[in-house]
Design a protein around this motif. Structure first.
Motif, PDB file in Angstrom:
ATOM      1  N   TYR A 160       0.830  -1.211   0.000  1.00 21.88           N
ATOM      2  CA  TYR A 160       0.000   0.000   0.000  1.00 21.88           C
ATOM      3  C   TYR A 160       0.866   1.264   0.000  1.00 21.88           C
ATOM      4  N   ILE A 161       1.909   1.274  -0.807  1.00 20.71           N
ATOM      5  CA  ILE A 161       2.857   2.386  -0.768  1.00 20.71           C
ATOM      6  C   ILE A 161       2.453   3.461  -1.780  1.00 20.71           C
ATOM      7  N   THR A 162       2.090   4.621  -1.250  1.00 20.06           N
ATOM      8  CA  THR A 162       1.687   5.755  -2.092  1.00 20.06           C
ATOM      9  C   THR A 162       2.822   6.163  -3.025  1.00 20.06           C
ATOM     10  N   ASN A 163       2.466   6.416  -4.262  1.00 20.22           N
ATOM     11  CA  ASN A 163       3.387   6.882  -5.310  1.00 20.22           C
ATOM     12  C   ASN A 163       4.366   5.816  -5.786  1.00 20.22           C
ATOM     13  N   ALA A 164       4.259   4.587  -5.309  1.00 20.69           N
ATOM     14  CA  ALA A 164       5.252   3.578  -5.690  1.00 20.69           C
ATOM     15  C   ALA A 164       5.458   3.477  -7.201  1.00 20.69           C
ATOM     16  N   PRO A 165       4.402   3.510  -8.036  1.00 22.71           N
ATOM     17  CA  PRO A 165       4.632   3.382  -9.480  1.00 22.71           C
ATOM     18  C   PRO A 165       5.394   4.559 -10.101  1.00 22.71           C
ATOM     19  N   GLN A 166       5.317   5.745  -9.463  1.00 23.20           N
ATOM     20  CA  GLN A 166       5.973   6.925 -10.030  1.00 23.20           C
ATOM     21  C   GLN A 166       7.251   7.321  -9.289  1.00 23.20           C
ATOM     22  N   VAL A 192      16.518   4.517  -0.662  1.00 22.85           N
ATOM     23  CA  VAL A 192      16.613   3.523  -1.726  1.00 22.85           C
ATOM     24  C   VAL A 192      16.163   4.128  -3.061  1.00 22.85           C
ATOM     25  N   PRO A 193      17.093   4.466  -3.950  1.00 27.04           N
ATOM     26  CA  PRO A 193      16.684   4.871  -5.304  1.00 27.04           C
ATOM     27  C   PRO A 193      15.918   3.728  -5.970  1.00 27.04           C
ATOM     28  N   MET A 194      14.816   4.059  -6.621  1.00 19.41           N
ATOM     29  CA  MET A 194      13.946   3.011  -7.161  1.00 19.41           C
ATOM     30  C   MET A 194      14.532   2.302  -8.370  1.00 19.41           C
ATOM     31  N   ASN A 195      15.602   2.861  -8.950  1.00 19.44           N
ATOM     32  CA  ASN A 195      16.256   2.176 -10.074  1.00 19.44           C
ATOM     33  C   ASN A 195      17.380   1.247  -9.619  1.00 19.44           C
ATOM     34  N   THR A 196      17.502   1.037  -8.309  1.00 19.58           N
ATOM     35  CA  THR A 196      18.509   0.117  -7.784  1.00 19.58           C
ATOM     36  C   THR A 196      18.156  -1.313  -8.202  1.00 19.58           C
ATOM     37  N   PRO A 197      19.113  -2.085  -8.707  1.00 21.36           N
ATOM     38  CA  PRO A 197      18.827  -3.483  -9.068  1.00 21.36           C
ATOM     39  C   PRO A 197      18.223  -4.248  -7.891  1.00 21.36           C
ATOM     40  N   GLY A 198      17.193  -5.020  -8.200  1.00 18.52           N
ATOM     41  CA  GLY A 198      16.489  -5.785  -7.170  1.00 18.52           C
ATOM     42  C   GLY A 198      15.235  -5.123  -6.655  1.00 18.52           C
ATOM     43  N   VAL A 199      15.036  -3.840  -6.986  1.00 21.75           N
ATOM     44  CA  VAL A 199      13.812  -3.139  -6.592  1.00 21.75           C
ATOM     45  C   VAL A 199      12.803  -3.261  -7.722  1.00 21.75           C
ATOM     46  N   SER A 200      11.602  -3.722  -7.390  1.00 20.52           N
ATOM     47  CA  SER A 200      10.519  -3.781  -8.372  1.00 20.52           C
ATOM     48  C   SER A 200       9.234  -3.300  -7.727  1.00 20.52           C
ATOM     49  N   VAL A 201       8.286  -2.929  -8.572  1.00 24.35           N
ATOM     50  CA  VAL A 201       7.006  -2.390  -8.103  1.00 24.35           C
ATOM     51  C   VAL A 201       5.880  -3.257  -8.633  1.00 24.35           C
ATOM     52  N   GLY A 202       4.955  -3.623  -7.749  1.00 23.31           N
ATOM     53  CA  GLY A 202       3.816  -4.424  -8.157  1.00 23.31           C
ATOM     54  C   GLY A 202       2.810  -3.618  -8.960  1.00 23.31           C
ATOM     55  N   LYS A 203       1.781  -4.283  -9.385  1.00 22.36           N
ATOM     56  CA  LYS A 203       0.713  -3.639 -10.142  1.00 22.36           C
ATOM     57  C   LYS A 203      -0.039  -2.664  -9.245  1.00 22.36           C
ATOM     58  N   SER A 204      -0.410  -1.509  -9.810  1.00 20.52           N
ATOM     59  CA  SER A 204      -1.172  -0.531  -9.036  1.00 20.52           C
ATOM     60  C   SER A 204      -2.472  -1.147  -8.538  1.00 20.52           C
ATOM     61  N   ASP A 205      -2.744  -0.961  -7.261  1.00 17.60           N
ATOM     62  CA  ASP A 205      -3.960  -1.515  -6.674  1.00 17.60           C
ATOM     63  C   ASP A 205      -5.186  -0.738  -7.137  1.00 17.60           C
ATOM     64  N   LYS A 206      -6.260  -1.447  -7.422  1.00 19.03           N
ATOM     65  CA  LYS A 206      -7.536  -0.800  -7.707  1.00 19.03           C
ATOM     66  C   LYS A 206      -8.182  -0.414  -6.382  1.00 19.03           C
ATOM     67  N   LYS A 207      -8.700   0.823  -6.328  1.00 20.25           N
ATOM     68  CA  LYS A 207      -9.165   1.358  -5.059  1.00 20.25           C
ATOM     69  C   LYS A 207     -10.616   1.828  -5.147  1.00 20.25           C
ATOM     70  N   GLY A 213      -4.285   8.655  -7.887  1.00 20.67           N
ATOM     71  CA  GLY A 213      -3.369   8.577  -6.760  1.00 20.67           C
ATOM     72  C   GLY A 213      -3.005   7.121  -6.576  1.00 20.67           C
ATOM     73  N   HIS A 214      -1.838   6.716  -7.030  1.00 19.42           N
ATOM     74  CA  HIS A 214      -1.522   5.298  -7.157  1.00 19.42           C
ATOM     75  C   HIS A 214      -0.793   4.747  -5.931  1.00 19.42           C
ATOM     76  N   ILE A 215      -1.156   3.518  -5.576  1.00 21.85           N
ATOM     77  CA  ILE A 215      -0.449   2.770  -4.534  1.00 21.85           C
ATOM     78  C   ILE A 215      -0.113   1.395  -5.088  1.00 21.85           C
ATOM     79  N   ALA A 216       0.980   0.830  -4.600  1.00 19.41           N
ATOM     80  CA  ALA A 216       1.409  -0.498  -5.058  1.00 19.41           C
ATOM     81  C   ALA A 216       2.425  -1.055  -4.081  1.00 19.41           C
ATOM     82  N   ASP A 217       2.744  -2.342  -4.245  1.00 21.44           N
ATOM     83  CA  ASP A 217       3.797  -2.967  -3.460  1.00 21.44           C
ATOM     84  C   ASP A 217       5.164  -2.533  -3.976  1.00 21.44           C
ATOM     85  N   ILE A 218       6.108  -2.438  -3.070  1.00 22.19           N
ATOM     86  CA  ILE A 218       7.527  -2.321  -3.433  1.00 22.19           C
ATOM     87  C   ILE A 218       8.205  -3.612  -2.986  1.00 22.19           C
TER      88      ILE A 218
END
Length: 393
Positions: A160-166, A192-207, A213-218
């Motif tokens: 539930y991380i706000t702005n994770a996709p952006q 943690v810069p989001m372009n660090t290898p090993g960091v990925s973002v899940g699909k934006s949750d439908k709310k 205003g997007h939230i997703a897993d990191i």
């Protein structure tokens, strides 16, 4: 009460607020329908928010920000939150929580590196909540272990991380000790810069609401970070830093609740004046007037609480209880107000064609953001009892 944080020059701030109010009404609100349909804030609007300096309003001037104090910051959020919530979401983590953590807990080298980037409009995320833990730090599973080169390796999932996709950078809370330690010293914070290898973002949750205003897993899988990524260059301070940042986050949610409640109430006033029944505007009916008046009363009360908490924060007081109380009252009041607005609209209030339905869905999450009402009630009571037992009047 001495003012330790004078903030931006008062005349300059008033001019900024006037400009922001016009921008919200002339630019952001007319764009809402298209944004709802696309579920995306146009890049040009994000660039405009950057050009207005909104990402850096609480950052000290020496780092490229506007140097607003907490009172000015919450007033700005109230004005911005009159528009749909996604505009606050895209900047609020940067100006409220990430910046606060940097000011409260970072080394000077970290401030020199990151605060100018944040002021220029870097989009950020704040990674505390996990699939099995939120406010309960003992349940946190994300681990950070020392690597052979003196850096860190992170593994875990944040939810539930706000702005994770952006987001371009995230502040991630992780355990640096497997065993729980007093004062949550088993939790540290990492940049943690989001372009660090090993960091990925899940699909934006439908709310339920809050379009665009997007939230997703990191997800963190063997994420290697240098030693300098540890906030403050010290283990065990992460949770304390996060909690201090959450005071600002809670004041921001209180401000957002008030701003959006005012938008909904203004909509109800307009509708009640235009809608006629039995040959006259429904605004003439006393029970409609009661709902309008009760809403105005609650906005005034919430605003007064918020202004008091912000003023105390600027004076250097510990506002944990006051910030929690303001957030609880304002978010719960907003929920009651948008419910009344749907009622004022009547059958039309249940239709997506009218904006009352959207206000109702958008506002619901404010009672959950940055600590649910119930968690904050427990926190307030715990501190009340602690002070009572210590003999504090």
């Amino acid at each position: 009460m001495s003012n330790l944080n004078p903030g931006m020059d008062a005349e300059t701030f008033d001019q900024f607020i006037d400009q922001l109010r016009r921008y919200v009404r002339d630019r952001l609100i007319p764009a809402e329908r298209d944004i709802i349909e696309s579920d995306c804030i146009p890049p040009e609007i994000i660039d405009e928010l950057r050009e207005m300096g909104l990402f850096g309003i609480t950052i000290p001037e020496e780092y490229g920000g506007a140097g607003m104090n907490i009172s000015q910051y919450t007033r700005t959020i109230r004005e911005l939150a009159y528009a749909m919530p996604c505009f606050r979401s895209i900047i609020s983590i940067t100006i409220g929580m990430f910046t606060s953590a940097m000011k409260n807990g970072a080394t000077e080298a970290q401030r020199q590196e990151w605060l100018p980037k944040l002021a220029a409009g870097t989009i950020t995320s704040f990674g505390l909540t996990e699939p099995g833990s939120g406010s309960d730090s003992a349940g946190m599973q994300t681990m950070a272990v020392r690597s052979s080169d003196g850096g860190w390796v992170l593994n875990g999932t944040k939810r539930y991380i706000t702005n994770a996709p952006q987001a371009e950078v995230a502040l991630i809370m992780a355990r640096t000790s497997k065993e729980p330690l007093p004062k949550n010293a088993h939790v540290s914070a990492f940049i943690v810069p989001m372009n660090t290898p090993g960091v990925s973002v899940g699909k934006s949750d439908k709310k339920m609401g809050q379009a665009a205003g997007h939230i997703a897993d990191i997800i963190l899988e063997d994420v290697h970070l240098p030693a300098e990524a540890l906030l403050g260059a010290e283990e065990g301070k992460g949770f304390i830093t996060a909690m201090k940042s959450l005071d600002n986050g809670r004041l921001s949610v209180a401000a957002a609740s008030i701003g959006y409640a005012q938008r909904a109430l203004d909509s109800a006033l307009r509708y009640a004046t235009e809608r006629k029944a039995f040959g006259e505007p429904i605004a003439n009916f006393q029970l409609i007037q009661q709902m309008l008046a009760d809403s105005d009363i609650e906005i005034y009360a919430a605003t007064t609480m918020l202004e008091d908490a912000a003023r105390r924060a600027d004076a250097g007081e510990n506002v944990l209880r006051k910030a929690a109380a303001a957030k609880v009252f304002a978010s719960e009041a907003c929920g009651r107000i948008v419910d009344r607005v749907v009622q004022v609209y009547g059958g039309a209030g249940y239709l997506a064609e009218y904006e009352a339905e959207r206000f109702f869905r958008d506002a619901r999450v404010y009672r959950i953001y940055e600590g649910t009402t119930q968690i904050l009630q427990l926190q307030i009571a715990k501190h009340m009892l602690r002070e009572f037992n210590a003999g504090v009047n």
